[in-house]
Design an enzyme around this catalytic site. Sequence first.
Site, PDB file in Angstrom:
ATOM      1  N   HIS A 184      46.451  42.908  94.533  1.00 54.41           N
ATOM      2  CA  HIS A 184      45.380  43.895  94.392  1.00 54.41           C
ATOM      3  C   HIS A 184      44.511  43.831  95.641  1.00 54.41           C
ATOM      4  O   HIS A 184      44.136  42.749  96.069  1.00 54.41           O
ATOM      5  CB  HIS A 184      44.555  43.587  93.143  1.00 54.41           C
ATOM      6  CG  HIS A 184      43.692  44.719  92.712  1.00 54.41           C
ATOM      7  ND1 HIS A 184      42.603  45.130  93.440  1.00 54.41           N
ATOM      8  CD2 HIS A 184      43.770  45.543  91.646  1.00 54.41           C
ATOM      9  CE1 HIS A 184      42.042  46.161  92.822  1.00 54.41           C
ATOM     10  NE2 HIS A 184      42.738  46.431  91.733  1.00 54.41           N
ATOM     11  N   ARG A 235      36.081  51.806  93.744  1.00 59.64           N
ATOM     12  CA  ARG A 235      36.412  52.760  94.803  1.00 59.64           C
ATOM     13  C   ARG A 235      36.508  54.176  94.260  1.00 59.64           C
ATOM     14  O   ARG A 235      36.126  55.132  94.915  1.00 59.64           O
ATOM     15  CB  ARG A 235      37.732  52.348  95.478  1.00 59.64           C
ATOM     16  CG  ARG A 235      37.538  51.184  96.432  1.00 59.64           C
ATOM     17  CD  ARG A 235      38.857  50.673  96.954  1.00 59.64           C
ATOM     18  NE  ARG A 235      39.579  49.907  95.937  1.00 59.64           N
ATOM     19  CZ  ARG A 235      40.873  49.982  95.722  1.00 59.64           C
ATOM     20  NH1 ARG A 235      41.613  50.791  96.433  1.00 59.64           N
ATOM     21  NH2 ARG A 235      41.442  49.243  94.777  1.00 59.64           N
TER      22      ARG A 235
END
Lengths: 557, 258
Positions: free
Chosen positions: A334, A354
């Site tokens: 990740h 994000r």
Amino acid sequence: MAEGQASGYPPELKKFIRAVEKTRPERLARVKANQHFPRLTREEGEKVLKSYHPDYRPGGRRRLKVGANKGEILADEVADLLESYSRIDPDAFDDRLKKPDYETDVLILGGGGAGAVAALFARQNGLRVVIATKLRHGDSNTIMAEGGIQAADRPADSPYYHYLDTMGGGHFTNNPRLVKALTMDAPLIIQWLEDLGVMFDKDNEGNMIELKGGGICRRRMHSSADMIGAEIMRVQRDEIRNHPEEIQVLEFSPAVELLIDETKAVSGAVLYNLETSEYSVVKAKAVIMATGGFGRLHIQGFPTTNHYGATGDGLALAYRAGVPLVNMRYAQYHPTGTVFPEQNFGLLITEKVRTLGAQFINAHGREFAHPLEPRDIASSCIIRECTEKNSGVVAPTGHYGVWLDTPMIDLLRGKGTVEKELSAKYLQFKRYGIDISTEPIIVYPTLHYQNGGLEIDEWGATRISGLFAAGEVTGGIHGDNRLMGNSLLDIHVFGRRVGVKVSEFIKAVKKGNRLSLGHVRSYHAGLIKTGVKTKRVAPILLPDYVRRSAPVYPHKS
Amino acid sequence: MATKARGKASGKKSSETRMIPIYIMGKKYEVPETLTILTAMEYAGYRHIRGCGCRGGICGACATVYRLSGDHRLKFGLACQTVVAPDMYLAQIPFVPANKAIYDIEKLTPDINGIGRIYPDLYRCLACNTCSKACPMGISVMDYVQALLKGDIAGCARLSHSCTMCGICALRCPAELQQFHMAMLARRLYGRYLQPRARHLEQRVKQIKEGKFDSMMDEIMSLSNDELKQRYARREWEPESYENPDWQPEETKYLILD
Ligand SMILES: Cc1cc2nc3c(=O)[nH]c(=O)nc-3n(C[C@H](O)[C@H](O)[C@H](O)COP(=O)(O)OP(=O)(O)OC[C@H]3O[C@@H](n4cnc5c(N)ncnc54)[C@H](O)[C@@H]3O)c2cc1C
Ligand code: SF4
Ligand code: SF4
Ligand code: FES
């Protein structure tokens, strides 16, 4: 507030933060004008992957010597797991197998999300269920899921786009039949969760508030603040406990071996009581493997987001019984694991950060990648920034990373958004004196997901009669790289399918009566024959962190 | 280069890290001051079986109790989130006994009567606020209990949303309530009955059951890998909703807009 902690960022990092703050107004103006950092084309993406993704580069892997995937090149840590001996001596067990300690219709190994959903559907289909799980019921990767769960349920979206995104995210190596099941069952599953009483983020009319994730072309992510996994897992655990007559849960009782009967069908398992060190034998008409992933194997020396028990046990057990593995070449790193504070090292910063507007910024205050590239590409971009480009930020611990500019979120979506939408993350940093709504976070890739696993068909059946599987332990759904929100979805879709299918199987198939560990004997013989010299045993059950200081995993390069 | 920076800084770290004394179940150990209680115990040689799960502050497995030398207060926290301090006396709470009621969510009504019947101890709350002071998630536990007493199930659900079900509140409560189980029920009632249903979801489930997407799926599954890649590259991207909330896709062939 945590005890004894000098709060916040040290002065040397505060200096770095100023570079991020300096470019922020300009970046904000660009986003507001809908001008984003360009996404990489497929060719460009493949180029960064090949040069910087930890599993695309040479090294850290070897050719497997035994079993169905013999000859395939796998990560050393996975090969170690597969090329190892049973924890038990099959000969010493023959007598025990004649008198099982438990008998049930279906035995589910693993008490995370996939296991819970399978149990609820198996019960609904009239079966008696035993769930055997390694730690507490619910201690799993599922409970840690933060960002969301995908389903194409808005008018501007359809399973068609969900299918396309999923195939592309997985580099077109996915099994199309599994992806069809995944995307077509998705809305059904969200509705089932609504019925169980899961609190989703909705507007006042009841419309789901949906967001994007990396690599997906429509807003499709359903969430519950930033703790969708905890929300789902506690509801499912609560529901399972409403049926104590039909679903029995054995905690701290990991499976250490499968059992096979004279018809060559899987018919139970040997469990190990972690607290009393005793073994017990469960006889079952079918077994569902739902033991989750392998993050705690720390592939390539990476830290991990995974829970304490994620040691890939199911892979070892089912592989020994003859189930092939698929899509095992690439693990998922990740892009945004925590680098600082050290106490949270390796832990996940959900992609939702994000989605909500945070950007990737290097040490010089410059944006260097689109915030929502697929995970493998985003990770590769960060590794490139910190290595070749030498533009990483170094934390006081010596670990490096890049900035994730979280203050962008409140500036874009209104003050208070971070505290509301990312409440768990907000608190996790607040404990160490960092306010992520006004200060950015340092991130670096961390081992997150298994991607591949046991081969299954679209009903969760493996090639071995009597053995089914669902969840992170399986492979083929996500191809070589999973998209955000497709894993929580997969544990539900295939957990449900397996729960339904297993009852049909039990009604239709006549099974044997004599339990045996013959397959373990043959596997041991295979190890000896191919010259694997080792004292390793699997499953390893719990990672060994004893007498190691704060977990620091140097990156092999 | 960056690797070197890391090596250098790591080297510096070990010489700078201060060791501090802590007491685990009464025994003294010297551990680096930056560790959490969880990693400090591992540093001291303990292997967790109970008392450890997510290692990230969400599962509630690692409830821990401690006292600082010279301070009369008993403190509570999550071992994976709390940093050690000099002369900390600590113990883990590997299990919290509690009774979860058994019920059929489909037969309940989302009101005080439903909850009060299932968890009658609710009415014993003294409003002393001991629970809130102990909660490692900073939840106003007393406020959610009081919300329930007023029949405000939605309020209880919202206030308790980040509960890890660690059980510390229940251990501290002088009236012996099992707050976290009540809150669990309140959240389920809220999610099922009080939040309005997603109509677009209901619609989509119906469309799928009627087979309206079958031909699209057949089409996409019959494509060659090259054709599939082309379609993937040509996908139309929806902007985030803060950019254009009224966005409509140009390609509607693969949607059902009824
Ligand atoms: C921090 C984090 C955040 C995530 N966020 C998201 C997200 O936002 N969206 C998304 O879609 N996905 C997300 N994921 C991925 C997703 O949560 C997991 O892949 C998924 O929940 C796996 O479910 P599972 O049931 O297969 O495995 P798990 O939930 O991990 O459950 C496995 C269970 O098996 C038990 N077990 C292990 N070995 C044995 C054994 N030998 N015998 C018996 N039991 C055993 C374990 O104790 C555990 O209870 C996230 C993962 C992590 C770690
Ligand atoms: S409300 Fe109670 S059970 Fe929930 S986190 Fe707080 S102390 Fe733990
Ligand atoms: S500790 Fe118990 S009695 Fe006191 S406020 Fe909390 S719930 Fe009420
Ligand atoms: S281990 Fe899960 S909250 Fe601490």
